[in-house]
Design an enzyme around this catalytic site. Structure first.
Site, short mmCIF file in Angstrom:
data_model
loop_
_atom_site.label_atom_id
_atom_site.label_comp_id
_atom_site.label_asym_id
_atom_site.label_seq_id
_atom_site.Cartn_x
_atom_site.Cartn_y
_atom_site.Cartn_z
N ASP A 273 138.44 22.67 97.48
CA ASP A 273 138.50 22.07 96.15
C ASP A 273 139.89 22.33 95.58
OD1 ASP A 273 137.74 21.17 93.40
OD2 ASP A 273 135.72 21.29 94.21
N HIS A 296 142.28 20.08 96.88
CA HIS A 296 142.36 18.95 95.96
C HIS A 296 143.57 19.02 95.05
CE1 HIS A 296 137.71 18.17 96.30
NE2 HIS A 296 138.34 18.13 97.48
#
Length: 441
Positions: A273, A296
């Site tokens: 993430d 991310h």
């Protein structure tokens, strides 16, 4: 407990002296407004989807200054102080990776926290199995947790029955140094299988900790978020390594919420993430020398979820490398929210095969079908600088500005940006300076 040798005492004092720049003070805001994009030298401006207007300046962020640090050092490190060492092994910890060592950690912390004279809580070079635990303050003195070994979480989710959100928490501790070179391992595999049923379980949480240093540690395979700073003030995080598989869900590396005056530096983060996520209530956050990937990217937000009013301001990312991430530098806000993300600078950044190197998504939508109802309210996005950014995009658009029709993005500046592929822009007040490619059509 044994009195530390003079050489170990000298080492502890040296570590705190080097780290004390984060103690007892606040970031000083520059009172002068300097121009990133000068009216006389503006090469080109454009507004996509609404009428043109833009500010002629953006705030320049000053480096953090800690005006009270010398006085605090004098108070904390007087020559009369006797530094003590408290080892978890002294309280029955086995360190074999199988026995439950939680109570040994509880007892060692209680002893260290209640001691005067700069105690050091030692975690030797072994593997310690620890169930959910809270290290509570306030403590009587500044305190060091020196982690040489590995602290491991239980793979049994039932031990979290009282609190599914936290594994290790430092609660209301002031003047704390937590340092490695050890490892904190969340054993998150069993959690990832149930990720859609749980959100925001954190491996390590620092809650309302002031004058905090976290350095030279490894965070590995968190249940979800690896390390979260919540409601903290004056924080220095450096030389951290955060790792989890690219496929591990919701495993943010460093999460920052309602935290002020924080620096993150010289850290390598690769998870499933966000490498760094900065959300509501955070102010004066500076990140430098960050390596991110997989993951991310670095995200401000999401903000405005469920109609909330959120604010983030004065964030600087200066010096970062992204490789193979889904995003590079991202600002994401939900429709229907309110508040503002403002005075943000992304500088000196290298992108390699990043899907969305530069992205503002004011219409963020995280539903199963990807469809969200259009709303007139939005979190404002204002005064954002992208400076000295270069590299390659893995998608057709290297730059995406998807801003709100009703509350467009204001004061967005691209300066010396060189990325391959194209740009997709809507409802953004945009200015260029220097060599910029691509540009919005």
């Amino acid at each position: 407990m044994a009195v530390m040798s003079s050489s170990l005492l000298l080492s502890v004092l040296l570590v705190f002296s080097l780290s004390s720049s984060c103690y007892g003070s606040s970031f000083q805001e520059n009172s002068l407004l300097h121009s990133y994009v000068d009216d006389d030298n503006r090469e080109e401006t454009g507004f996509y989807g609404s009428e043109p207007s833009h500010p002629s300046y953006m705030s320049i962020f000053e480096n953090p200054k800690f005006s009270e640090s010398n006085n605090l050092r004098a108070r904390l490190f007087s020559t009369s102080a006797s530094v003590k060492q408290v080892s978890v092994d002294d309280f029955g910890a086995k360190g074999n990776g199988a026995a439950d060592d939680t109570q040994a950690f509880v007892k060692a912390w209680k002893t260290a926290c209640s001691s005067t004279g700069a105690p050091v809580l030692l975690v030797p070079k072994k593997s310690y199995l620890v169930k959910p635990i809270t290290f509570s303050g306030p403590c009587k003195s500044q305190l060091t947790m020196q982690i040489y070994g590995t602290i491991e979480a239980s793979g049994d989710r039932s031990v979290y029955s009282k609190d599914l959100n936290h594994w290790i928490m430092f609660d209301n501790v002031k003047n704390l140094l937590v340092q490695g070179p050890g490892t904190i391992n969340g054993n998150g595999q069993v959690w990832w299988k149930n990720s859609c049923k749980r959100k925001e379980t954190k491996a390590v949480t620092f809650y309302k900790c002031n004058n905090l240093v976290v350095k030279n540690l490894k965070f590995q395979d968190a249940q979800q978020m690896h390390v979260s700073f919540e409601g903290c003030t004056n924080v220095q995080a450096s030389y951290l390594t955060v790792t989890a598989p690219e496929t591990s869900p919701n495993t943010d590396g460093i999460h920052i919420t309602s935290t002020k005056n924080m620096t993150i530096s010289n850290s390598n983060i690769g998870t499933g993430d966000d490498c760094i996520s900065i959300v509501s209530g955070s102010q004066n956050v500076q990140a430098s020398s960050i390596t991110c990937g997989p993951g991310h990217g670095i995200s401000i937000g999401s903000l405005g979820k469920d109609g909330s009013e959120d604010y983030v301001s004065k964030v600087t990312v200066n010096g970062a490398k992204f490789s193979g991430t889904t995003n590079g530098v991202r600002i994401k806000t939900w429709q229907g929210g309110s508040g503002m993300a403002s005075n943000i600078a992304f500088q000196n950044i290298e992108m390699k095969n990043v899907y969305n190197p530069i992205i503002i998504d004011q219409n963020y939508c995280d539903t199963s079908d990807g469809k969200c109802k259009q709303q007139s309210k939005a979190v404002k996005v204002r005064n954002v600088l992208y400076q000295n950014i270069r590299g390659t995009s893995a998608s057709q658009d290297a730059i995406t500005f998807d801003c709100s029709k009703s509350i467009p993005c204001q004061g967005i500046v691209l300066q010396n940006v060189q990325l391959n592929k194209g740009a997709e822009c809507s409802n953004v007040n945009l200015a260029y300076k220097g060599n910029v490619s691509p540009r919005c059509a």
